[in-house]
Design a protein around this motif. Structure first.
Motif, PDB file in Angstrom:
ATOM      1  N   ASP A   1       0.877  -1.171   0.000  1.00 29.34           N
ATOM      2  CA  ASP A   1       0.000   0.000   0.000  1.00 29.34           C
ATOM      3  C   ASP A   1       0.916   1.223   0.000  1.00 29.34           C
ATOM      4  OD1 ASP A   1      -2.203   1.665   0.308  1.00 29.34           O
ATOM      5  OD2 ASP A   1      -2.558   1.156   2.410  1.00 29.34           O
ATOM      6  N   THR A   2       0.347   2.388  -0.251  1.00 28.91           N
ATOM      7  CA  THR A   2       1.115   3.620  -0.112  1.00 28.91           C
ATOM      8  C   THR A   2       0.143   4.764   0.136  1.00 28.91           C
ATOM      9  OG1 THR A   2       2.928   4.927  -1.054  1.00 28.91           O
ATOM     10  CG2 THR A   2       1.165   4.278  -2.570  1.00 28.91           C
ATOM     11  N   MET A   3       0.612   5.996   0.034  1.00 30.87           N
ATOM     12  CA  MET A   3      -0.294   7.139   0.193  1.00 30.87           C
ATOM     13  C   MET A   3       0.214   8.306  -0.651  1.00 30.87           C
ATOM     14  SD  MET A   3       0.709   8.602   3.988  1.00 30.87           S
ATOM     15  CE  MET A   3      -0.502   9.919   3.952  1.00 30.87           C
ATOM     16  N   ASN A   4      -0.631   9.317  -0.794  1.00 28.50           N
ATOM     17  CA  ASN A   4      -0.294  10.476  -1.624  1.00 28.50           C
ATOM     18  C   ASN A   4       1.043  11.122  -1.240  1.00 28.50           C
ATOM     19  OD1 ASN A   4      -1.289  11.400   0.807  1.00 28.50           O
ATOM     20  ND2 ASN A   4      -3.021  12.524  -0.074  1.00 28.50           N
ATOM     21  N   PHE A   5       1.355  11.140   0.060  1.00 24.72           N
ATOM     22  CA  PHE A   5       2.595  11.767   0.513  1.00 24.72           C
ATOM     23  C   PHE A   5       3.821  11.135  -0.142  1.00 24.72           C
ATOM     24  CE2 PHE A   5       6.130  12.064   3.607  1.00 24.72           C
ATOM     25  CZ  PHE A   5       6.240  13.447   3.686  1.00 24.72           C
TER      26      PHE A   5
ATOM     27  N   ILE B   1       3.785   9.259  -2.906  1.00 33.96           N
ATOM     28  CA  ILE B   1       3.680   9.395  -4.362  1.00 33.96           C
ATOM     29  C   ILE B   1       4.292  10.712  -4.805  1.00 33.96           C
ATOM     30  CG2 ILE B   1       2.016   9.769  -6.245  1.00 33.96           C
ATOM     31  CD1 ILE B   1       0.200   7.697  -4.811  1.00 33.96           C
ATOM     32  N   SER B   2       4.066  11.766  -4.013  1.00 40.51           N
ATOM     33  CA  SER B   2       4.617  13.051  -4.444  1.00 40.51           C
ATOM     34  C   SER B   2       6.068  13.237  -3.975  1.00 40.51           C
ATOM     35  CB  SER B   2       3.736  14.211  -3.984  1.00 40.51           C
ATOM     36  OG  SER B   2       3.462  14.112  -2.614  1.00 40.51           O
ATOM     37  N   SER B   3       6.427  12.650  -2.825  1.00 42.35           N
ATOM     38  CA  SER B   3       7.782  12.932  -2.322  1.00 42.35           C
ATOM     39  C   SER B   3       8.815  11.898  -2.756  1.00 42.35           C
ATOM     40  CB  SER B   3       7.767  13.054  -0.796  1.00 42.35           C
ATOM     41  OG  SER B   3       7.380  11.832  -0.200  1.00 42.35           O
TER      42      SER B   3
ATOM     43  N   GLU C   1      10.132   7.682  -7.236  1.00 39.23           N
ATOM     44  CA  GLU C   1      11.067   6.699  -7.801  1.00 39.23           C
ATOM     45  C   GLU C   1      11.274   5.533  -6.847  1.00 39.23           C
ATOM     46  OE1 GLU C   1      11.740   6.701 -10.935  1.00 39.23           O
ATOM     47  OE2 GLU C   1      10.612   8.593 -11.030  1.00 39.23           O
ATOM     48  N   ALA C   2      11.394   5.839  -5.561  1.00 45.95           N
ATOM     49  CA  ALA C   2      11.531   4.761  -4.568  1.00 45.95           C
ATOM     50  C   ALA C   2      10.281   3.882  -4.580  1.00 45.95           C
ATOM     51  CB  ALA C   2      11.753   5.357  -3.175  1.00 45.95           C
ATOM     52  N   LEU C   3       9.138   4.516  -4.740  1.00 46.27           N
ATOM     53  CA  LEU C   3       7.888   3.762  -4.778  1.00 46.27           C
ATOM     54  C   LEU C   3       7.844   2.862  -6.010  1.00 46.27           C
ATOM     55  CD1 LEU C   3       5.103   3.147  -3.620  1.00 46.27           C
ATOM     56  CD2 LEU C   3       4.234   5.193  -4.795  1.00 46.27           C
ATOM     57  N   LYS C   4       8.250   3.378  -7.153  1.00 40.87           N
ATOM     58  CA  LYS C   4       8.270   2.558  -8.368  1.00 40.87           C
ATOM     59  C   LYS C   4       9.196   1.358  -8.224  1.00 40.87           C
ATOM     60  CE  LYS C   4       6.938   6.249 -11.500  1.00 40.87           C
ATOM     61  NZ  LYS C   4       7.393   7.259 -12.465  1.00 40.87           N
ATOM     62  N   ALA C   5      10.315   1.572  -7.530  1.00 41.73           N
ATOM     63  CA  ALA C   5      11.247   0.462  -7.320  1.00 41.73           C
ATOM     64  C   ALA C   5      10.594  -0.631  -6.471  1.00 41.73           C
ATOM     65  CB  ALA C   5      12.524   0.974  -6.654  1.00 41.73           C
ATOM     66  N   VAL C   6       9.795  -0.237  -5.483  1.00 43.74           N
ATOM     67  CA  VAL C   6       9.081  -1.225  -4.665  1.00 43.74           C
ATOM     68  C   VAL C   6       8.030  -1.949  -5.508  1.00 43.74           C
ATOM     69  CG1 VAL C   6       7.493  -1.533  -2.704  1.00 43.74           C
ATOM     70  CG2 VAL C   6       9.471   0.004  -2.495  1.00 43.74           C
ATOM     71  N   ILE C   7       7.263  -1.161  -6.257  1.00 44.88           N
ATOM     72  CA  ILE C   7       6.172  -1.741  -7.056  1.00 44.88           C
ATOM     73  C   ILE C   7       6.695  -2.813  -8.002  1.00 44.88           C
ATOM     74  CG2 ILE C   7       4.501  -1.216  -8.887  1.00 44.88           C
ATOM     75  CD1 ILE C   7       4.080   1.482  -7.507  1.00 44.88           C
ATOM     76  N   ALA C   8       7.880  -2.559  -8.549  1.00 48.85           N
ATOM     77  CA  ALA C   8       8.456  -3.528  -9.499  1.00 48.85           C
ATOM     78  C   ALA C   8       8.734  -4.874  -8.831  1.00 48.85           C
ATOM     79  CB  ALA C   8       9.732  -2.962 -10.105  1.00 48.85           C
TER      80      ALA C   8
ATOM     81  N   ALA D   1      -4.129   6.631  -7.548  1.00 50.80           N
ATOM     82  CA  ALA D   1      -3.807   6.038  -8.857  1.00 50.80           C
ATOM     83  C   ALA D   1      -3.753   7.121  -9.924  1.00 50.80           C
ATOM     84  CB  ALA D   1      -4.842   4.977  -9.226  1.00 50.80           C
ATOM     85  N   ARG D   2      -4.703   8.053  -9.840  1.00 43.61           N
ATOM     86  CA  ARG D   2      -4.718   9.156 -10.814  1.00 43.61           C
ATOM     87  C   ARG D   2      -3.517  10.077 -10.606  1.00 43.61           C
ATOM     88  NH1 ARG D   2     -10.951   8.963 -10.271  1.00 43.61           N
ATOM     89  NH2 ARG D   2     -11.517   8.302 -12.356  1.00 43.61           N
ATOM     90  N   GLN D   3      -3.228  10.364  -9.328  1.00 41.22           N
ATOM     91  CA  GLN D   3      -2.112  11.248  -9.009  1.00 41.22           C
ATOM     92  C   GLN D   3      -0.782  10.638  -9.487  1.00 41.22           C
ATOM     93  OE1 GLN D   3      -1.378  11.361  -4.811  1.00 41.22           O
ATOM     94  NE2 GLN D   3       0.317  12.816  -4.959  1.00 41.22           N
ATOM     95  N   PHE D   4      -0.617   9.354  -9.212  1.00 42.85           N
ATOM     96  CA  PHE D   4       0.631   8.653  -9.495  1.00 42.85           C
ATOM     97  C   PHE D   4       0.925   8.630 -10.990  1.00 42.85           C
ATOM     98  CE2 PHE D   4       2.929   4.333  -8.774  1.00 42.85           C
ATOM     99  CZ  PHE D   4       4.143   4.982  -8.635  1.00 42.85           C
ATOM    100  N   THR D   5      -0.130   8.487 -11.798  1.00 41.74           N
ATOM    101  CA  THR D   5       0.056   8.322 -13.237  1.00 41.74           C
ATOM    102  C   THR D   5      -0.252   9.582 -14.024  1.00 41.74           C
ATOM    103  OG1 THR D   5      -2.231   7.571 -13.424  1.00 41.74           O
ATOM    104  CG2 THR D   5      -0.551   5.869 -13.146  1.00 41.74           C
ATOM    105  N   GLN D   6      -0.752  10.610 -13.338  1.00 44.41           N
ATOM    106  CA  GLN D   6      -1.153  11.837 -14.039  1.00 44.41           C
ATOM    107  C   GLN D   6      -2.167  11.519 -15.143  1.00 44.41           C
ATOM    108  OE1 GLN D   6       0.382  15.263 -13.416  1.00 44.41           O
ATOM    109  NE2 GLN D   6       0.386  14.064 -11.532  1.00 44.41           N
TER     110      GLN D   6
END
Lengths: 305, 305
Positions: B144-148, B150-152, B155-162, B174-179
């Motif tokens: 899981d994650t949160m908006n904080f 996603i904005s801060s 890249e670290a989040l993308k590395a986890v998601i992978a 989801a909208r914020q993360f992908t624009q």
């Protein structure tokens, strides 16, 4: 069985993030009847002005929609102009020119008065009541409304609701009408006004249907390209009522299937401006998307029921 | 099978239109593990301060949650204070006191390192990555994650998601993360980051699950009394992962059932403040509500498939 619809035929000018169109065919009765025409015979009562082109009449004729109730008055056709932002859930109305629609007094042709299914699209609830006084004894009456009538004529609207079987409104309108933030409580209050089946439209979140003894939740179809939501609610209602009229099955099972057919029709309609997608829609596609709704929502029950 | 969860244990002070509570038990790992404990064994990694009362430890013990990974540091426990308006869809954060959570560096006890199911609750994605480096080879990893974050730390989040199998986020995130305003397009973009299953939480509108080859829509349960939505997302995740770990069935069929169990657990959790409803919940009620979800969503397919 056949359906009678009373509502608007209009010109729309619409801007979305994906494009804009001017003076295209629109109106609640137009979307409703075109959608319903895929399932059953439809008769339409509405009014247009002198500027309404033969091309649109021919299109409605091509859908086998009975236009004997389409009055033509001196003046201009109802024109709505609106705009959507990226979220597409709510239109911003830029201009409303009622024109000939302002003095619309629906006259139900004698040949329509024994209609078995009646849809009162979003018009003044006092006119909806006048329509009810002109028809004989429809088997199923459904009606729609909008925030404007909820705030300006709530008592007239309640009088209509007490006489209809199915009431179809938006989520925000259900909350506004009942002054109740919780949607389930709002639904109970509306059912208590005398309606048997309440259908609450939630835009991209689908539909909730409430009766005294059941609740049914249907999602909207997740689409990659939602182009223009104008008319989605009336297209939903057309597919819903059209399927009901086609089968005559108003059991819980039949109504649930009708809600999915309504959702299918709405999901096509938002894929293009005006009625462009419905104009090129084939029945085979409707059944395919119904199956996709089944795949979208299916999960296994528990062993042992 | 058993699940390991890494997240927060906290005190919450919450105000809703229906009441208020001060310093009640909360935190992502708390909601997750309590919910999952109805289905499987859970081990928890989190940190609390010296002020964390024995009463809460005893409650978590009573749910058979393994607390060997619950560190106790000098200082105060994480405290969140928030408020909800009538729509209950979004909390307004009034105060966040990270306290001992600020310097949280998850240490996975040796006994937990072979966990087969791992849930990385909403913490700094760099810490989520540290957790991944400490476990052996979980069969299913969800995060899981949160908006904080996603904005801060995108890249670290993308590395986890992978590196995870299942990613669970809110619709707005989801909208914020992908624009990307269109949710289906947003989902495709996130799947392309390497996650196999994407679960998008939509609050009172339910859940959408996307994989490369399928979409599943589950509604939220329509409740007359939604009291406090705090923890609903983590309670959902707990029921979802708990059921997956219980059955070991990670097929499409199994994952869809798990989503319904997650939705069932969340529907109970919002009926009272803190974990009060889960504290008095019985397994029989869970199965009953699962059946109610089936009744809520069922419609007949077309003849001939």
């Amino acid at each position: 069985m056949g359906i009678l619809v009373v509502g608007s035929v209009a010109f729309d000018s619409v801007e979305t993030p994906f494009g804009r169109v001017e003076n295209v065919l629109g109106g609640s009765a137009t979307y409703f009847s075109t959608s319903a025409s895929f399932f059953t015979d439809v008769s339409l009562v509405a009014v247009v002005g002198e500027d309404f082109p033969q091309e649109h009449v021919e299109f409605l004729n091509s859908r086998n929609i009975d236009l004997r109730g389409l009055a033509r008055e001196g003046g201009k056709t109802f024109h709505w102009k609106g705009k959507y932002g990226y979220d597409l859930n709510e239109a911003q109305t830029l201009e409303t020119h009622l024109n000939v629609f302002e003095s619309f007094r629906p006259q139900i042709p004698a040949a329509y008065r024994d209609a078995e299914f009646l849809f009162l699209a979003n018009i003044d609830p006092e006119l909806q009541m006048e329509v009810l006084s002109q028809v004989e004894k429809p088997r199923v009456i459904a009606c729609d409304t909008m925030n404007f009538w909820i705030s300006s004529k709530p008592e007239a609207l309640k009088a209509v609701i007490a006489k209809v079987d199915i009431f179809i409104i938006n989520e925000g309108e259900a909350r506004q009408f009942t002054q109740e933030a919780n949607l389930t409580k709002a639904a109970r209050k509306i059912l208590a006004m005398g309606v048997k089946t309440l259908v609450i439209k939630r835009g991209e979140y689908g539909v909730l249907m409430f009766t005294d003894h059941s609740v049914f939740a249907a999602p909207a179809f997740p689409l990659e390209d939602v182009f223009d939501p104008t008319g989605a609610g009336d297209t939903f209602a057309g597919g819903f009522m059209g399927y009901l009229a086609n089968t005559g099955d108003t059991s819980e099972t039949g109504i649930r299937q009708a809600i999915i057919f309504g959702s299918v029709m709405a999901s096509f309609n938002v894929e293009d401006f005006s009625l462009n997608r419905l104009k090129r829609l084939e029945y085979r596609e409707i059944e395919d998307r119904y199956r996709s709704f089944k795949a979208l929502t299916h999960f296994e029950g528990l062993a042992g029921g």
